[in-house]
Design an enzyme around this catalytic site. Structure first.
Site, PDB file in Angstrom:
ATOM      1  N   ASP A  62      11.293  -5.139   2.360  1.00 61.49           N
ATOM      2  CA  ASP A  62      10.402  -4.006   2.106  1.00 61.49           C
ATOM      3  C   ASP A  62       8.968  -4.389   2.485  1.00 61.49           C
ATOM      4  O   ASP A  62       8.274  -3.696   3.237  1.00 61.49           O
ATOM      5  CB  ASP A  62      10.497  -3.650   0.611  1.00 61.49           C
TER       6      ASP A  62
ATOM      7  N   ASP B  73       6.678 -16.422   3.034  1.00 59.27           N
ATOM      8  CA  ASP B  73       5.211 -16.477   3.135  1.00 59.27           C
ATOM      9  C   ASP B  73       4.785 -16.891   4.548  1.00 59.27           C
ATOM     10  O   ASP B  73       3.879 -16.307   5.144  1.00 59.27           O
ATOM     11  CB  ASP B  73       4.596 -17.385   2.058  1.00 59.27           C
TER      12      ASP B  73
END
Ligand code: ATP
Length: 365
Positions: A251, A227
């Protein structure tokens, strides 16, 4: 060295056929009339699924496995799905990764001269790093084997193995060793991107990372929670050199990273195993712009340059590496000269870009 290199081509869906055809022309122009590459086309993808009920026919798989390298446009169309709701057009890429054990997904993120970043005060050369996405396990290993129970509960399992982590982390350190380091400070650095503070699987990833790192004392190491990483890639992209991460995190971060260097059309990738290599841009089939002739082909062209480099190194064939070098320098010159597609705020069509790149390659030969 081989006389002929068999390249299995799967055009796919949406803009896939447009960027793939452009790239084959470019590779042919780079290698000239004596090109040792032989391109053979095979079907797979969402369109093929609609026509035949099969998204990835067995003969296509066998041809890909036997080929010297695989080149793909892009696959998948929204709404073309299996009964479980997952996209049929993604079967080709995902199955290939697992069946051929293409564990290393190498995604270079580089800001080229002539391309404007949406980040303020960032110029060409300031962003130049690799996202190394683990490509064979992680959360996506559960594809096709998750469970849906009574319409109430759905479960997918995140899988991380010691072998899988060790080999991808080792690859990250090798890539860092071959690189010039991070743009901001020149330090060769591998960043382990995980969520080790929350899940055991990621804490395991990090512990194996630490073990492998001991074999590379010349390379700096650090950790970043995924994050926070999303923020760092926007605020201090010049700090990074090689980032290694689990499959799904890689991804997601790849799309964010691509946006900082001009968008999905500028993001090449190379998916490598011990025996096979699979090359496609990091973007999907972009159905919103398919058939309009405006798709950005640079990501696929740069992926093909990686294909030539990989083949050249694997077979000791320097002329393939030289062709890769020519494609990269011509691509750079075209971008710097303002040959930009609509996604890069230019007006050049896919065809115009392809022709200009090919003309320059012919002149360079
Ligand atoms: P996937 O999950 O299959 O990778 P995605 O959801 O990430 O696909 P993309 O197909 O990559 O989505 O496209 C996202 C958007 O980026 C598209 O709608 C399109 O506008 C833009 N885009 C992607 N690739 C290109 C390209 N080569 N040229 C121009 N625009 C592109």
């Amino acid at each position: 060295m081989k006389d002929i290199y068999e390249i299995a081509v799967v055009h796919g869906d949406g803009i896939g056929p447009e960027v793939c055809a452009a790239t084959i022309e470019v590779v042919k122009a780079a290698l000239g009339p004596d090109s040792p590459l032989r391109f053979s086309e095979y079907p797979a993808g969402a369109e093929h699924f609609l026509k035949t009920g099969q998204s990835f026919p067995e003969p296509t798989f066998l041809a890909c496995r036997a080929a010297d390298a695989i080149l793909h446009g892009a696959g998948g169309l929204p709404g073309v799905v299996h009964p479980d709701g997952t996209e049929a057009g993604l079967d080709f890429t995902l199955k290939l990764r697992f069946e051929l054990d293409l564990y290393a997904n190498i995604r270079p993120i580089r800001l080229f001269e002539g391309v404007e970043s949406p980040l303020r005060g960032v110029k060409a050369g300031d962003i130049d790093y690799i996202i190394l996405r683990e490509n064979s396990e992680g959360l996506y290993a559960a594809r096709g084997s998750g469970a849906r129970l009574r319409g109430e509960v759905a479960v997918d399992t995140l899988v991380q193995t010691r072998t899988g982590i060790e080999r991808i982390v080792r690859k990250a350190f090798e890539l860092a060793r071959q690189s010039d380091g991070a743009p901001r400070d020149g330090v060769r650095r591998v960043t382990c991107c995980d969520k080790a503070n929350v899940l055991r699987s990621y804490a395991f990833f990090r512990s194996v990372f630490d073990e492998v790192a001991k074999d590379y004392p010349d390379i700096a190491t650090e950790y970043a929670l995924v994050d926070a990483m999303a923020m760092h890639l926007v605020l201090k992209p010049g700090h990074f050199n090689v980032i290694v991460s689990e499959n799904m995190f890689g991804d997601i971060l790849s799309d964010l990273a691509a946006a900082t260097v001009g968008g999905m059309g500028m993001a090449p990738s190379a998916e490598i195993g011990d025996a096979n290599g699979f090359f496609q841009a990091a973007h999907g089939s972009a159905p919103d712009i398919a058939g309009k002739g405006i798709a950005n082909p640079y990501g696929t062209i740069l992926s093909a340059a990686s294909m030539l480099d990989w083949l050249g190194h694997k077979h000791g064939d320097a002329k393939l590496n030289q062709a890769a070098g020519r494609i990269r320098s011509v691509t750079e010159a075209c971008l710097a000269g303002g040959l930009l597609s609509a996604d890069l705020k230019g007006s050049a069509s896919t065809r115009q870009i392809t022709h200009s790149v090919c003309d320059r390659l012919a002149a360079a030969a």
